[in-house]
Design a protein around this motif. Sequence first.
Motif, PDB file in Angstrom:
ATOM      1  N   TYR A  53       1.098  -0.837   0.066  1.00 14.08           N
ATOM      2  CA  TYR A  53      -0.267   0.232  -0.507  1.00 14.08           C
ATOM      3  C   TYR A  53       0.602   1.588   0.019  1.00 14.08           C
ATOM      4  O   TYR A  53       2.270   0.908   0.642  1.00 14.08           O
ATOM      5  N   GLY A  54       0.622   1.915  -0.751  1.00  7.77           N
ATOM      6  CA  GLY A  54       1.357   3.302  -0.897  1.00  7.77           C
ATOM      7  C   GLY A  54       3.589   3.229  -1.773  1.00  7.77           C
ATOM      8  O   GLY A  54       3.361   1.836  -1.470  1.00  7.77           O
ATOM      9  N   ALA A  55       3.689   4.225  -2.376  1.00  7.23           N
ATOM     10  CA  ALA A  55       5.225   3.725  -2.879  1.00  7.23           C
ATOM     11  C   ALA A  55       5.688   4.782  -1.453  1.00  7.23           C
ATOM     12  O   ALA A  55       5.721   6.101  -0.840  1.00  7.23           O
ATOM     13  N   THR A  56       7.583   4.695  -2.274  1.00  4.42           N
ATOM     14  CA  THR A  56       8.018   5.398  -1.543  1.00  4.42           C
ATOM     15  C   THR A  56       8.221   7.287  -2.017  1.00  4.42           C
ATOM     16  O   THR A  56       7.513   7.079  -3.398  1.00  4.42           O
ATOM     17  N   GLY A  57       8.110   7.776  -1.798  1.00  3.06           N
ATOM     18  CA  GLY A  57       7.934   9.373  -2.596  1.00  3.06           C
ATOM     19  C   GLY A  57       6.622  10.245  -2.574  1.00  3.06           C
ATOM     20  O   GLY A  57       6.754  11.002  -3.035  1.00  3.06           O
ATOM     21  N   HIS A  95       7.359   9.944   3.319  1.00  4.21           N
ATOM     22  CA  HIS A  95       6.393   9.839   4.392  1.00  4.21           C
ATOM     23  C   HIS A  95       5.457   9.244   4.254  1.00  4.21           C
ATOM     24  O   HIS A  95       4.967   8.719   5.183  1.00  4.21           O
ATOM     25  N   ALA A  96       4.682   9.620   3.372  1.00  2.00           N
ATOM     26  CA  ALA A  96       3.152   9.292   3.719  1.00  2.00           C
ATOM     27  C   ALA A  96       2.973   7.484   3.665  1.00  2.00           C
ATOM     28  O   ALA A  96       2.310   7.226   4.534  1.00  2.00           O
ATOM     29  N   PRO A  97       3.480   6.938   3.372  1.00  5.06           N
ATOM     30  CA  PRO A  97       3.639   5.220   3.211  1.00  5.06           C
ATOM     31  C   PRO A  97       3.496   5.082   4.927  1.00  5.06           C
ATOM     32  O   PRO A  97       2.566   4.577   5.619  1.00  5.06           O
TER      33      PRO A  97
END
Length: 376
Positions: free
Chosen positions: A181-185, A235-237
Amino acid sequence: MPGTVSGVRVSTRFTPDLRARLRESAETTALTGAPDDEALKELRASGLLATAVPAEYGGAGGDAREVNRIVEELATVNPSVSIIAFQHFAVSARIAEWGTDEQKATLLPLLADGTCLAASAWSEPGAGAAKQKLSSTGTRRPDGTWVLDGAKSFTTGASVADLYLVLVQTEKPEDEARRVYGATGQTFFLVTADNPGLVPDLSLDLAGMRGSATGFVTLRQCVVAATDRLGPEGHAPEIIAGVRESGATLGAVAVGTAQAAFDLVVDHAERRGLLERPTVRHRLADLATRLESARALVERAGARTSAAPGMTTLHSKLYASTVAEEICLDVARMLGSAGYVTSSRLNRLLADARAVALMGPTNDLARELVAVTWQS
Protein backbone atom coordinates in the motif's frame (compact mmCIF):
# COMPACT_ATOMS: atom_id res chain seq x y z
CA MET A 1 -21.64 11.57 30.08
CA PRO A 2 -22.15 8.88 27.44
CA GLY A 3 -25.55 7.29 27.08
CA THR A 4 -26.63 3.97 25.59
CA VAL A 5 -28.64 3.37 22.43
CA SER A 6 -29.31 -0.21 21.30
CA GLY A 7 -26.50 -1.42 23.54
CA VAL A 8 -23.93 0.90 21.94
CA ARG A 9 -22.38 3.69 23.98
CA VAL A 10 -22.79 7.01 22.20
CA SER A 11 -22.50 10.69 22.98
CA THR A 12 -25.61 12.30 24.45
CA ARG A 13 -25.21 14.90 21.71
CA PHE A 14 -26.58 12.30 19.32
CA THR A 15 -30.08 13.53 20.03
CA PRO A 16 -33.36 12.00 18.82
CA ASP A 17 -33.89 15.10 16.68
CA LEU A 18 -30.53 14.65 14.99
CA ARG A 19 -31.24 10.96 14.42
CA ALA A 20 -34.59 11.76 12.84
CA ARG A 21 -33.08 14.49 10.66
CA LEU A 22 -30.30 12.25 9.40
CA ARG A 23 -32.71 9.40 8.68
CA GLU A 24 -34.91 11.76 6.67
CA SER A 25 -31.84 13.05 4.86
CA ALA A 26 -30.83 9.51 3.89
CA GLU A 27 -34.14 9.00 2.09
CA THR A 28 -33.86 12.33 0.28
CA THR A 29 -30.27 11.94 -0.87
CA ALA A 30 -30.96 8.40 -2.08
CA LEU A 31 -33.24 9.99 -4.67
CA THR A 32 -31.21 13.07 -5.54
CA GLY A 33 -27.67 11.71 -5.21
CA ALA A 34 -26.63 15.07 -3.76
CA PRO A 35 -25.34 15.81 -0.25
CA ASP A 36 -27.78 17.38 2.20
CA ASP A 37 -26.18 20.64 3.29
CA GLU A 38 -28.71 21.23 6.07
CA ALA A 39 -28.16 17.78 7.57
CA LEU A 40 -24.41 18.32 7.47
CA LYS A 41 -24.89 21.69 9.12
CA GLU A 42 -26.68 19.94 11.99
CA LEU A 43 -23.90 17.35 12.19
CA ARG A 44 -21.34 20.15 12.47
CA ALA A 45 -23.33 21.73 15.30
CA SER A 46 -23.90 18.45 17.16
CA GLY A 47 -20.45 18.24 18.73
CA LEU A 48 -19.92 14.72 17.39
CA LEU A 49 -17.13 15.84 15.08
CA ALA A 50 -14.97 16.52 18.15
CA THR A 51 -14.77 12.79 18.94
CA ALA A 52 -11.23 12.13 17.61
CA VAL A 53 -9.70 15.48 18.61
CA PRO A 54 -7.59 15.51 21.80
CA ALA A 55 -9.17 17.28 24.76
CA GLU A 56 -6.37 19.87 24.97
CA TYR A 57 -7.50 21.18 21.58
CA GLY A 58 -11.17 21.38 22.47
CA GLY A 59 -12.08 17.86 21.43
CA ALA A 60 -13.69 14.91 23.18
CA GLY A 61 -10.45 12.94 23.31
CA GLY A 62 -12.15 9.78 22.08
CA ASP A 63 -10.10 6.73 21.15
CA ALA A 64 -10.68 4.41 18.19
CA ARG A 65 -13.30 2.48 20.14
CA GLU A 66 -15.36 5.62 20.63
CA VAL A 67 -14.86 6.64 17.00
CA ASN A 68 -16.14 3.25 15.85
CA ARG A 69 -19.17 3.50 18.11
CA ILE A 70 -20.13 6.94 16.88
CA VAL A 71 -19.59 5.90 13.24
CA GLU A 72 -21.74 2.80 13.74
CA GLU A 73 -24.55 4.76 15.34
CA LEU A 74 -24.49 7.29 12.52
CA ALA A 75 -24.59 4.47 9.97
CA THR A 76 -27.77 3.02 11.47
CA VAL A 77 -29.62 6.14 10.35
CA ASN A 78 -27.49 7.48 7.49
CA PRO A 79 -24.51 5.51 6.11
CA SER A 80 -23.54 8.37 3.78
CA VAL A 81 -23.12 10.81 6.65
CA SER A 82 -21.36 8.08 8.61
CA ILE A 83 -18.71 7.83 5.87
CA ILE A 84 -18.25 11.60 5.83
CA ALA A 85 -17.79 11.58 9.61
CA PHE A 86 -15.36 8.63 9.44
CA GLN A 87 -13.12 10.53 7.02
CA HIS A 88 -13.27 13.61 9.23
CA PHE A 89 -12.23 11.54 12.24
CA ALA A 90 -9.40 9.94 10.25
CA VAL A 91 -7.94 13.28 9.18
CA SER A 92 -8.35 14.71 12.69
CA ALA A 93 -6.44 11.77 14.14
CA ARG A 94 -3.67 12.06 11.55
CA ILE A 95 -3.19 15.75 12.33
CA ALA A 96 -3.16 15.01 16.07
CA GLU A 97 -0.50 12.33 15.48
CA TRP A 98 1.66 13.84 12.74
CA GLY A 99 0.90 17.55 12.70
CA THR A 100 3.27 20.29 13.76
CA ASP A 101 2.48 22.29 16.87
CA GLU A 102 1.21 25.09 14.64
CA GLN A 103 -1.00 22.77 12.58
CA LYS A 104 -2.50 21.22 15.69
CA ALA A 105 -3.10 24.56 17.41
CA THR A 106 -4.69 26.04 14.28
CA LEU A 107 -6.69 23.17 12.82
CA LEU A 108 -7.74 20.85 15.63
CA PRO A 109 -10.01 23.34 17.45
CA LEU A 110 -11.79 24.04 14.15
CA LEU A 111 -12.16 20.33 13.45
CA ALA A 112 -13.55 19.82 16.95
CA ASP A 113 -16.23 22.52 16.90
CA GLY A 114 -17.47 21.68 13.40
CA THR A 115 -16.22 24.86 11.77
CA CYS A 116 -13.93 22.72 9.63
CA LEU A 117 -15.04 19.45 8.01
CA ALA A 118 -12.17 17.27 6.77
CA ALA A 119 -11.89 14.79 3.91
CA SER A 120 -9.23 12.54 2.38
CA ALA A 121 -8.18 12.72 -1.28
CA TRP A 122 -5.96 9.70 -1.90
CA SER A 123 -7.44 7.71 -4.78
CA GLU A 124 -7.02 8.61 -8.42
CA PRO A 125 -7.69 7.09 -11.84
CA GLY A 126 -5.12 4.48 -12.83
CA ALA A 127 -3.38 4.32 -9.46
CA GLY A 128 -5.09 1.14 -8.34
CA ALA A 129 -6.39 0.39 -4.88
CA ALA A 130 -2.84 0.13 -3.54
CA LYS A 131 -2.03 3.77 -4.45
CA GLN A 132 1.33 2.73 -5.90
CA LYS A 133 1.22 4.54 -9.24
CA LEU A 134 0.16 8.07 -8.46
CA SER A 135 0.02 10.53 -11.33
CA SER A 136 -0.65 13.53 -9.11
CA THR A 137 2.56 15.32 -8.23
CA GLY A 138 3.95 17.81 -5.77
CA THR A 139 6.79 20.03 -6.98
CA ARG A 140 8.79 22.23 -4.65
CA ARG A 141 9.48 25.76 -5.88
CA PRO A 142 12.59 27.83 -5.08
CA ASP A 143 10.66 29.90 -2.55
CA GLY A 144 9.78 26.76 -0.55
CA THR A 145 6.14 26.53 -1.60
CA TRP A 146 4.76 23.49 -3.39
CA VAL A 147 2.67 23.15 -6.55
CA LEU A 148 0.25 20.22 -6.62
CA ASP A 149 -1.12 18.91 -9.91
CA GLY A 150 -3.32 15.96 -10.72
CA ALA A 151 -6.78 14.49 -10.27
CA LYS A 152 -8.28 12.56 -7.38
CA SER A 153 -11.27 10.24 -7.65
CA PHE A 154 -13.75 8.78 -5.17
CA THR A 155 -13.09 11.54 -2.66
CA THR A 156 -15.77 11.36 0.03
CA GLY A 157 -16.84 14.82 1.12
CA ALA A 158 -15.84 16.51 -2.13
CA SER A 159 -17.43 19.98 -2.27
CA VAL A 160 -18.66 19.87 1.35
CA ALA A 161 -15.28 19.57 3.11
CA ASP A 162 -13.28 22.59 4.23
CA LEU A 163 -9.97 20.74 4.46
CA TYR A 164 -8.53 17.95 2.31
CA LEU A 165 -5.69 15.56 3.16
CA VAL A 166 -4.16 15.10 -0.29
CA LEU A 167 -1.69 12.36 -1.28
CA VAL A 168 0.78 13.18 -4.08
CA GLN A 169 4.07 11.90 -5.48
CA THR A 170 6.92 14.24 -4.56
CA GLU A 171 9.86 11.99 -5.48
CA LYS A 172 10.43 9.18 -7.94
CA PRO A 173 9.32 5.96 -6.23
CA GLU A 174 11.77 3.16 -5.64
CA ASP A 175 11.08 -0.31 -6.99
CA GLU A 176 9.73 -2.13 -3.93
CA ALA A 177 8.23 -5.50 -4.70
CA ARG A 178 7.12 -6.15 -1.13
CA ARG A 179 5.26 -2.89 -0.55
CA VAL A 180 1.52 -3.43 -0.72
CA TYR A 181 0.00 0.00 0.00
CA GLY A 182 1.54 3.27 -1.10
CA ALA A 183 5.02 3.90 -2.46
CA THR A 184 8.16 5.70 -1.44
CA GLY A 185 8.36 9.35 -2.37
CA GLN A 186 4.72 10.05 -1.53
CA THR A 187 3.78 13.00 0.68
CA PHE A 188 0.63 14.30 2.33
CA PHE A 189 -0.49 17.92 2.16
CA LEU A 190 -3.34 19.72 3.91
CA VAL A 191 -5.24 21.80 1.37
CA THR A 192 -8.10 24.13 2.27
CA ALA A 193 -11.23 24.21 0.14
CA ASP A 194 -10.77 27.90 -0.62
CA ASN A 195 -7.49 27.23 -2.43
CA PRO A 196 -8.21 28.29 -6.05
CA GLY A 197 -6.14 25.37 -7.34
CA LEU A 198 -8.45 22.77 -5.79
CA VAL A 199 -11.62 22.10 -7.79
CA PRO A 200 -14.23 19.55 -6.58
CA ASP A 201 -16.57 17.80 -9.02
CA LEU A 202 -19.65 15.79 -8.01
CA SER A 203 -20.41 14.32 -11.44
CA LEU A 204 -20.10 10.75 -10.12
CA ASP A 205 -23.51 9.06 -9.91
CA LEU A 206 -23.04 6.37 -7.30
CA ALA A 207 -25.30 3.38 -6.68
CA GLY A 208 -24.65 3.48 -2.94
CA MET A 209 -23.60 6.11 -0.39
CA ARG A 210 -25.39 8.61 -2.58
CA GLY A 211 -25.39 11.40 -0.01
CA SER A 212 -21.67 11.10 0.77
CA ALA A 213 -20.58 13.82 -1.69
CA THR A 214 -18.15 11.35 -3.22
CA GLY A 215 -16.62 12.74 -6.39
CA PHE A 216 -13.50 14.03 -8.06
CA VAL A 217 -11.01 16.64 -6.88
CA THR A 218 -8.78 18.29 -9.47
CA LEU A 219 -5.50 19.95 -8.52
CA ARG A 220 -4.58 22.65 -11.03
CA GLN A 221 -1.41 24.49 -10.17
CA CYS A 222 -2.53 24.24 -6.55
CA VAL A 223 0.02 26.23 -4.54
CA VAL A 224 0.48 25.32 -0.87
CA ALA A 225 2.98 26.44 1.73
CA ALA A 226 5.72 24.25 3.13
CA THR A 227 3.87 24.43 6.45
CA ASP A 228 0.91 22.65 4.83
CA ARG A 229 2.84 19.39 4.51
CA LEU A 230 1.68 16.74 6.98
CA GLY A 231 4.46 14.52 8.22
CA PRO A 232 7.93 14.03 6.75
CA GLU A 233 8.43 14.56 3.04
CA GLY A 234 8.25 11.27 1.13
CA HIS A 235 6.99 9.26 4.11
CA ALA A 236 3.26 9.06 3.44
CA PRO A 237 3.24 5.22 3.49
CA GLU A 238 4.22 5.32 7.16
CA ILE A 239 1.23 7.52 7.91
CA ILE A 240 -1.02 5.24 5.87
CA ALA A 241 0.18 2.19 7.78
CA GLY A 242 -0.53 3.98 11.04
CA VAL A 243 -4.18 4.39 10.06
CA ARG A 244 -4.67 0.64 10.35
CA GLU A 245 -2.81 0.50 13.63
CA SER A 246 -5.19 3.09 15.10
CA GLY A 247 -8.09 0.62 15.24
CA ALA A 248 -10.62 2.93 13.60
CA THR A 249 -12.36 0.80 10.98
CA LEU A 250 -14.84 1.08 8.14
CA GLY A 251 -16.26 -2.10 9.59
CA ALA A 252 -18.18 0.19 11.94
CA VAL A 253 -20.04 1.64 8.94
CA ALA A 254 -20.88 -1.86 7.78
CA VAL A 255 -22.16 -2.89 11.23
CA GLY A 256 -24.38 0.17 11.47
CA THR A 257 -25.78 -0.49 8.00
CA ALA A 258 -26.46 -4.13 8.88
CA GLN A 259 -28.15 -3.05 12.12
CA ALA A 260 -30.49 -0.79 10.14
CA ALA A 261 -31.43 -3.68 7.85
CA PHE A 262 -31.98 -5.98 10.83
CA ASP A 263 -34.19 -3.40 12.55
CA LEU A 264 -36.17 -3.14 9.33
CA VAL A 265 -36.96 -6.85 9.17
CA VAL A 266 -37.78 -7.06 12.89
CA ASP A 267 -40.25 -4.20 12.47
CA HIS A 268 -41.73 -5.95 9.45
CA ALA A 269 -42.10 -9.21 11.37
CA GLU A 270 -43.75 -7.46 14.31
CA ARG A 271 -46.26 -5.60 12.13
CA ARG A 272 -47.18 -8.76 10.22
CA GLY A 273 -47.45 -10.93 13.32
CA LEU A 274 -44.67 -13.17 12.02
CA LEU A 275 -42.86 -13.39 15.35
CA GLU A 276 -45.36 -16.03 16.37
CA ARG A 277 -43.61 -18.41 13.98
CA PRO A 278 -40.57 -20.26 15.40
CA THR A 279 -38.94 -20.42 11.97
CA VAL A 280 -39.03 -16.62 11.67
CA ARG A 281 -37.72 -16.12 15.19
CA HIS A 282 -34.87 -18.54 14.54
CA ARG A 283 -33.88 -16.84 11.29
CA LEU A 284 -33.82 -13.52 13.11
CA ALA A 285 -31.71 -15.05 15.87
CA ASP A 286 -29.19 -16.23 13.29
CA LEU A 287 -29.03 -12.76 11.75
CA ALA A 288 -28.59 -11.17 15.17
CA THR A 289 -25.75 -13.55 16.00
CA ARG A 290 -23.87 -12.71 12.82
CA LEU A 291 -24.42 -9.02 13.44
CA GLU A 292 -23.09 -9.29 16.99
CA SER A 293 -20.03 -11.23 15.85
CA ALA A 294 -19.19 -8.44 13.37
CA ARG A 295 -19.76 -5.82 16.05
CA ALA A 296 -17.49 -7.70 18.46
CA LEU A 297 -14.65 -7.75 15.93
CA VAL A 298 -15.05 -4.02 15.30
CA GLU A 299 -15.03 -3.45 19.05
CA ARG A 300 -11.84 -5.51 19.38
CA ALA A 301 -10.19 -3.49 16.62
CA GLY A 302 -11.03 -0.25 18.42
CA ALA A 303 -9.82 -1.59 21.76
CA ARG A 304 -6.45 -2.49 20.20
CA THR A 305 -6.03 -5.43 22.57
CA SER A 306 -4.71 -7.93 20.03
CA ALA A 307 -1.04 -8.59 19.45
CA ALA A 308 -1.38 -7.19 15.92
CA PRO A 309 -3.96 -4.39 16.04
CA GLY A 310 -3.42 -3.49 12.39
CA MET A 311 -4.37 -7.00 11.32
CA THR A 312 -7.46 -6.91 13.52
CA THR A 313 -8.53 -3.67 11.86
CA LEU A 314 -8.22 -5.28 8.44
CA HIS A 315 -10.11 -8.39 9.57
CA SER A 316 -12.86 -6.23 11.03
CA LYS A 317 -13.35 -4.36 7.76
CA LEU A 318 -13.32 -7.55 5.70
CA TYR A 319 -15.67 -9.48 7.94
CA ALA A 320 -18.12 -6.73 8.82
CA SER A 321 -18.56 -5.57 5.23
CA THR A 322 -19.13 -9.15 4.06
CA VAL A 323 -21.60 -9.85 6.86
CA ALA A 324 -23.45 -6.58 6.23
CA GLU A 325 -24.10 -7.46 2.60
CA GLU A 326 -25.14 -10.99 3.52
CA ILE A 327 -27.55 -9.72 6.18
CA CYS A 328 -29.10 -7.24 3.75
CA LEU A 329 -29.60 -10.02 1.20
CA ASP A 330 -31.15 -12.32 3.83
CA VAL A 331 -33.45 -9.51 4.96
CA ALA A 332 -34.52 -9.02 1.33
CA ARG A 333 -35.50 -12.68 1.16
CA MET A 334 -37.49 -12.38 4.39
CA LEU A 335 -39.28 -9.23 3.26
CA GLY A 336 -40.28 -10.83 -0.02
CA SER A 337 -42.33 -8.51 -2.23
CA ALA A 338 -42.22 -5.77 0.44
CA GLY A 339 -38.50 -5.39 -0.19
CA TYR A 340 -38.70 -5.69 -3.95
CA VAL A 341 -40.25 -2.29 -4.66
CA THR A 342 -37.93 0.53 -5.69
CA SER A 343 -38.91 2.72 -2.76
CA SER A 344 -37.91 0.14 -0.14
CA ARG A 345 -35.29 1.45 2.27
CA LEU A 346 -33.62 -1.95 2.13
CA ASN A 347 -32.47 -1.36 -1.45
CA ARG A 348 -30.53 1.70 -0.33
CA LEU A 349 -29.04 -0.16 2.62
CA LEU A 350 -27.93 -3.04 0.39
CA ALA A 351 -26.23 -0.63 -2.02
CA ASP A 352 -24.56 1.14 0.91
CA ALA A 353 -23.36 -2.17 2.37
CA ARG A 354 -21.83 -3.15 -0.96
CA ALA A 355 -20.09 0.21 -1.19
CA VAL A 356 -18.14 -0.37 2.03
CA ALA A 357 -16.30 -3.30 0.43
CA LEU A 358 -15.03 -0.95 -2.29
CA MET A 359 -13.75 1.73 0.07
CA GLY A 360 -10.06 1.98 0.85
CA PRO A 361 -8.50 -0.30 1.52
CA THR A 362 -10.84 -2.26 -0.75
CA ASN A 363 -11.64 -5.75 0.42
CA ASP A 364 -9.35 -7.30 -2.19
CA LEU A 365 -6.48 -5.07 -1.06
CA ALA A 366 -7.29 -5.79 2.58
CA ARG A 367 -7.02 -9.52 1.83
CA GLU A 368 -3.64 -8.96 0.23
CA LEU A 369 -2.46 -6.88 3.21
CA VAL A 370 -3.42 -9.77 5.48
CA ALA A 371 -1.93 -12.44 3.22
CA VAL A 372 1.43 -10.71 2.75
CA THR A 373 2.23 -11.32 6.41
CA TRP A 374 2.46 -15.03 5.68
CA GLN A 375 5.09 -14.61 2.99
CA SER A 376 8.72 -15.02 3.93
